[in-house]
Scaffold this motif. Structure first.
Motif, PDB file in Angstrom:
ATOM      1  N   ALA A 151      -6.424  -4.993  -1.828  1.00  8.36           N
ATOM      2  CA  ALA A 151      -4.981  -5.435  -0.775  1.00  8.36           C
ATOM      3  C   ALA A 151      -4.418  -5.710  -2.323  1.00  8.36           C
ATOM      4  O   ALA A 151      -3.080  -5.771  -3.235  1.00  8.36           O
ATOM      5  CB  ALA A 151      -4.630  -6.031  -0.832  1.00  8.36           C
ATOM      6  N   ARG A 152      -5.140  -6.816  -3.479  1.00  9.29           N
ATOM      7  CA  ARG A 152      -4.693  -7.557  -4.395  1.00  9.29           C
ATOM      8  C   ARG A 152      -4.707  -6.192  -5.645  1.00  9.29           C
ATOM      9  O   ARG A 152      -3.927  -6.134  -6.410  1.00  9.29           O
ATOM     10  CB  ARG A 152      -5.797  -8.410  -4.643  1.00  9.29           C
ATOM     11  CG  ARG A 152      -5.638  -8.703  -6.759  1.00  9.29           C
ATOM     12  CD  ARG A 152      -5.570 -10.988  -6.566  1.00  9.29           C
ATOM     13  NE  ARG A 152      -5.353 -10.259  -7.904  1.00  9.29           N
ATOM     14  CZ  ARG A 152      -3.948 -11.404  -8.330  1.00  9.29           C
ATOM     15  NH1 ARG A 152      -3.180 -11.780  -7.834  1.00  9.29           N
ATOM     16  NH2 ARG A 152      -3.610 -11.409 -10.293  1.00  9.29           N
ATOM     17  N   ALA A 153      -5.652  -5.544  -5.812  1.00  7.81           N
ATOM     18  CA  ALA A 153      -5.016  -4.554  -6.494  1.00  7.81           C
ATOM     19  C   ALA A 153      -4.556  -3.700  -6.716  1.00  7.81           C
ATOM     20  O   ALA A 153      -3.536  -3.115  -7.667  1.00  7.81           O
ATOM     21  CB  ALA A 153      -6.734  -3.431  -6.402  1.00  7.81           C
ATOM     22  N   GLU A 154      -3.812  -3.271  -5.335  1.00  7.83           N
ATOM     23  CA  GLU A 154      -2.530  -2.443  -5.287  1.00  7.83           C
ATOM     24  C   GLU A 154      -1.300  -2.715  -5.420  1.00  7.83           C
ATOM     25  O   GLU A 154      -0.422  -2.979  -6.192  1.00  7.83           O
ATOM     26  CB  GLU A 154      -1.924  -2.317  -3.509  1.00  7.83           C
ATOM     27  CG  GLU A 154      -3.387  -1.377  -3.328  1.00  7.83           C
ATOM     28  CD  GLU A 154      -3.068  -1.120  -1.208  1.00  7.83           C
ATOM     29  OE1 GLU A 154      -2.833  -2.322  -0.825  1.00  7.83           O
ATOM     30  OE2 GLU A 154      -3.201   0.436  -1.267  1.00  7.83           O
ATOM     31  N   TYR A 155      -1.156  -4.696  -5.677  1.00  6.08           N
ATOM     32  CA  TYR A 155      -0.548  -5.475  -6.343  1.00  6.08           C
ATOM     33  C   TYR A 155      -0.126  -5.115  -7.996  1.00  6.08           C
ATOM     34  O   TYR A 155       0.291  -4.890  -8.049  1.00  6.08           O
ATOM     35  CB  TYR A 155      -0.341  -6.809  -5.997  1.00  6.08           C
ATOM     36  CG  TYR A 155       0.234  -7.367  -6.610  1.00  6.08           C
ATOM     37  CD1 TYR A 155       1.253  -8.074  -6.061  1.00  6.08           C
ATOM     38  CD2 TYR A 155      -0.132  -8.824  -7.103  1.00  6.08           C
ATOM     39  CE1 TYR A 155       2.079  -8.900  -7.412  1.00  6.08           C
ATOM     40  CE2 TYR A 155       0.120  -9.238  -8.776  1.00  6.08           C
ATOM     41  CZ  TYR A 155       1.711  -9.088  -8.124  1.00  6.08           C
ATOM     42  OH  TYR A 155       2.816 -10.160  -9.251  1.00  6.08           O
ATOM     43  N   GLU A 156      -1.422  -5.797  -8.409  1.00  6.22           N
ATOM     44  CA  GLU A 156      -1.994  -5.852  -9.582  1.00  6.22           C
ATOM     45  C   GLU A 156      -1.535  -4.000 -10.656  1.00  6.22           C
ATOM     46  O   GLU A 156      -0.911  -3.861 -11.711  1.00  6.22           O
ATOM     47  CB  GLU A 156      -3.604  -5.633  -9.571  1.00  6.22           C
ATOM     48  CG  GLU A 156      -3.474  -6.993  -9.967  1.00  6.22           C
ATOM     49  CD  GLU A 156      -5.173  -7.838 -10.133  1.00  6.22           C
ATOM     50  OE1 GLU A 156      -5.949  -8.443 -10.300  1.00  6.22           O
ATOM     51  OE2 GLU A 156      -5.463  -6.973  -9.369  1.00  6.22           O
ATOM     52  N   ILE A 157      -1.926  -3.071  -9.586  1.00 11.73           N
ATOM     53  CA  ILE A 157      -1.321  -1.955  -9.855  1.00 11.73           C
ATOM     54  C   ILE A 157       0.107  -1.359  -9.977  1.00 11.73           C
ATOM     55  O   ILE A 157       0.712  -0.593 -11.188  1.00 11.73           O
ATOM     56  CB  ILE A 157      -2.148  -0.038  -8.585  1.00 11.73           C
ATOM     57  CG1 ILE A 157      -3.403  -0.324  -9.379  1.00 11.73           C
ATOM     58  CG2 ILE A 157      -1.838   0.767  -9.512  1.00 11.73           C
ATOM     59  CD1 ILE A 157      -4.178   0.289  -8.130  1.00 11.73           C
ATOM     60  N   GLY A 158       0.935  -2.017  -9.294  1.00  8.96           N
ATOM     61  CA  GLY A 158       2.011  -1.815  -9.485  1.00  8.96           C
ATOM     62  C   GLY A 158       2.843  -2.453 -10.459  1.00  8.96           C
ATOM     63  O   GLY A 158       3.618  -2.067 -11.583  1.00  8.96           O
TER      64      GLY A 158
END
Ligand code: 5GP
Length: 188
Positions: A151-158
């Motif tokens: 979930a954090r990765a999805e935020y970071e990729i954004g």
């Protein structure tokens, strides 16, 4: 301030440290690693002043109060990480460029302050499912922790879309070569 600053950010499990260490080990690019401060305890094999400056909660708070950080973030609940001005000063005053491994929020903050003197490189996984699989295969985290990291990765990729360069780590050797080439272009 002399010297340029290369900011490297990536979700956990994207091979960021491997890429940074491989490029530093080649030793032909004039840059030094910025050692961050953190209040998390050292992991096995890590030591103070090498991987991080390991501080107590109070020491970390005092450094914030004294304005010692160019940026700091609570990357995980209760876990603070920050870049010390003195560390950047130590490297740049000796005439070297800086490479730092910091989270996306810290990276965007540093970029705002340093402008064209800094370059952000975001290392991304080929896709979220591959990242999930890598974290599962690594076997170090429980399933709920893996989902938190995803979930954090999805935020970071954004957020990583705000960086000047994005390197997809599909094949490690290609990702190292591409990161190297982006850095070299920026420094020359
Ligand atoms: P770890 O605990 O696995 O060494 O690092 C956790 C996260 O903290 C990584 O995403 C790393 O990039 C980030 N980090 C390390 N140092 C700093 C720092 O000085 N500032 C910020 N904002 N993040 C950092």
């Amino acid at each position: 301030m002399k010297g340029k600053v290369i900011i490297i950010s990536a979700p956990s499990g994207c091979g960021k440290s491997t890429i940074i260490n491989a490029i530093l080990a080649e030793g032909d690019i004039d840059m030094q690693f910025s050692i961050s401060a953190t209040n998390r305890p050292p992991r096995e094999g890590e030591s103070h002043g090498v991987n991080y400056f390991f501080l107590t909660d109070d020491e970390f708070r005092q450094n914030i109060a004294d304005g010692k950080f160019i940026e700091y973030e609570e990357v995980y609940p209760g876990r603070f990480y920050g870049t010390l001005r003195s560390e950047i000063e130590r490297i740049t005053s000796a005439g070297h460029n800086v490479i730092m491994d910091i989270d996306v929020n810290g990276g965007i903050n540093v970029k705002k302050q340093l402008g064209s003197q800094a370059l952000g490189i975001f290392i991304a996984p080929p896709d979220i499912e591959t990242l999930r699989q890598r974290l599962i295969n690594r076997g170090t985290d429980a399933p709920d922790v893996i989902e938190q990291r995803v979930a954090r990765a999805e935020y970071e990729i954004g957020q990583g879309k705000k960086y000047e360069a994005c390197v997809v780590n599909d094949y490690l050797s290609a990702a190292i070569a591409e990161t190297r080439s982006v850095i070299t272009q920026f420094l020359n």
